[in-house]
Design an enzyme around this catalytic site. Structure first.
Site, PDB file in Angstrom:
ATOM      1  CD  GLU A   1       0.926  12.213  -1.066  1.00 11.94           C
ATOM      2  OE1 GLU A   1       1.202  11.465  -2.012  1.00 11.94           O
ATOM      3  OE2 GLU A   1       1.729  12.475  -0.163  1.00 11.94           O
TER       4      GLU A   1
ATOM      5  CB  THR B   1       3.258   6.021   3.267  1.00  2.64           C
ATOM      6  OG1 THR B   1       4.467   6.652   2.883  1.00  2.64           O
ATOM      7  CG2 THR B   1       2.412   6.997   4.069  1.00  2.64           C
TER       8      THR B   1
HETATM    9  N1  HSE Z   1       2.438  12.626   7.353  1.00  2.00           N
HETATM   10  C1  HSE Z   1       2.621  11.446   6.571  1.00  2.00           C
HETATM   11  C2  HSE Z   1       2.945  10.288   7.510  1.00  2.00           C
HETATM   12  C3  HSE Z   1       3.748  11.666   5.612  1.00  2.00           C
HETATM   13  O1  HSE Z   1       3.773  10.485   8.386  1.00  2.00           O
HETATM   14  O2  HSE Z   1       2.372   9.208   7.359  1.00  2.00           O
HETATM   15  C4  HSE Z   1       4.098  10.464   4.792  1.00  2.00           C
HETATM   16  O3  HSE Z   1       3.624  10.577   3.516  1.00  2.00           O
END
Ligand code: HSE
Length: 323
Positions: free
Chosen positions: A142, A195
């Protein structure tokens, strides 16, 4: 013997409205698949990791194993356990990138589960014994994908069900029970939100007032899931911190959410960093009706969408078939 395995890992809904970076759950479909072959190359200390092919990414993902999430996490695991093997990977991307469905997490988890299963069979003394111990590797994926090693997609993709990340340092991940009959509707409008971008627009400081509302809801959501109290789950699915900002990136968000609530959803919010939107409902029938209404609303705005309806996936990754 051809040491090959095929593994599926599910899409996930991160945040679950009020639990930014600390809550997530896995859904039945879609999910990514990895076909992995263990390789031995006598004479070489480390045969390495090779990506043979990626199917379904429209050529967007790198084949260079040092730049792709799935190969990087697999490589880190093989290096850490000092395996004598390498692997060749074929990745089937069954969900779009930048969708809010945990696409990079599904690929990383499929890869890690596959390589560890192969180690369990062919180099068992080096395999990771507890599934949770694969989590730090997946989190590094990630970090590569979006610059932040959050666990709210990778943890449910790996462990199944609802997962709470109580703490990141030290990592403390808790599986939360799913009430019987709970169904998820997830709709993916054909709009891309990265993201990395959706994180960069967030405020870094929040008011005590908002924090109080948010932690009340987060605690309420956990209590509701534990007690199987659908109404409590529904009224806790409120996000006063992230949704007001990120929803601006999703055309039609307010009307789609209103359609879901009018059709009987318990609650509705942005799936991960969006643009997908999810709703929870207390039966499959309601979840389907909610999905129809959400899709009609996007349709009226001339936005195409994909709809997914499933129970909460309790299994996480699974072996699909073996050769
Ligand atoms: N918690 C993360 C966000 C999840 O909201 O950015 C997205 O990968």
């Amino acid at each position: 013997m051809d040491k090959t395995i095929r593994v599926f890992a599910p899409a996930t809904v991160a945040n679950v409205a009020c639990g930014f970076d600390i809550m997530g759950f896995a859904i039945g479909n879609p999910g990514d698949e990895v076909v992995m072959q263990l390789c031995e190359k006598p004479g070489l200390a480390r045969p390495g990791v090779v990506i043979k092919r990626i199917i379904g990414d429209e050529g967007k993902l790198p084949l260079n194993p040092d730049k792709n999430t799935v190969s990087i996490v697999v490589k880190q695991l093989l290096e850490q356990v000092q395996s004598d093997y390498g692997v060749e990977i074929t990745l089937y991307k069954n969900m779009p990138l930048g969708s809010g469905l945990g696409s990079s997490a599904a690929s990383a988890v499929a890869g890690l589960y596959a390589v560890n299963e192969l180690l369990l069979r062919y180099e068992p003394e080096k395999a990771i014994r507890k599934r949770e111990d694969l989590l730090p590797f997946a989190m590094e994926g990630e970090r590569l994908a979006c610059g932040s090693a959050h666990a709210d997609n990778v943890a449910p993709a790996l462990l199944g069900g609802f997962v709470l990340v109580r703490s990141y340092d030290p990592l403390d991940v808790i599986r939360i029970p799913t009430p019987e009959g709970l169904f998820a509707t997830v709709i993916h409008p054909h709009v891309e939100v990265q993201t990395r971008d959706a994180r960069s627009i967030l405020r870094k400081r929040i008011s005590l007032e908002d924090a109080t509302i948010q932690w009340g809801n987060t605690a309420g959501l956990i209590a509701g899931l534990w007690q199987g109290d659908f109404e409590l789950i529904g009224r806790s699915m409120q996000d006063v911190i992230i949704e007001p900002i990120r929803s601006l990136l999703i055309p039609g968000f307010d009307s789609v959410k209103a359609s879901a609530m009018n059709a009987g959803a318990l609650g509705c919010g942005i799936s991960g960093s969006g643009p997908s939107i999810f709703a929870l409902s207390k039966s499959q029938e309601v979840a389907e009706e909610v999905g129809r209404k959400m899709q009609n609303t996007f349709g009226a705005l001339n936005i195409d969408s994909d709809l997914y309806i499933s129970g909460i996936n309790q299994q996480g990754p699974r072996i699909v078939n073996e050769q």
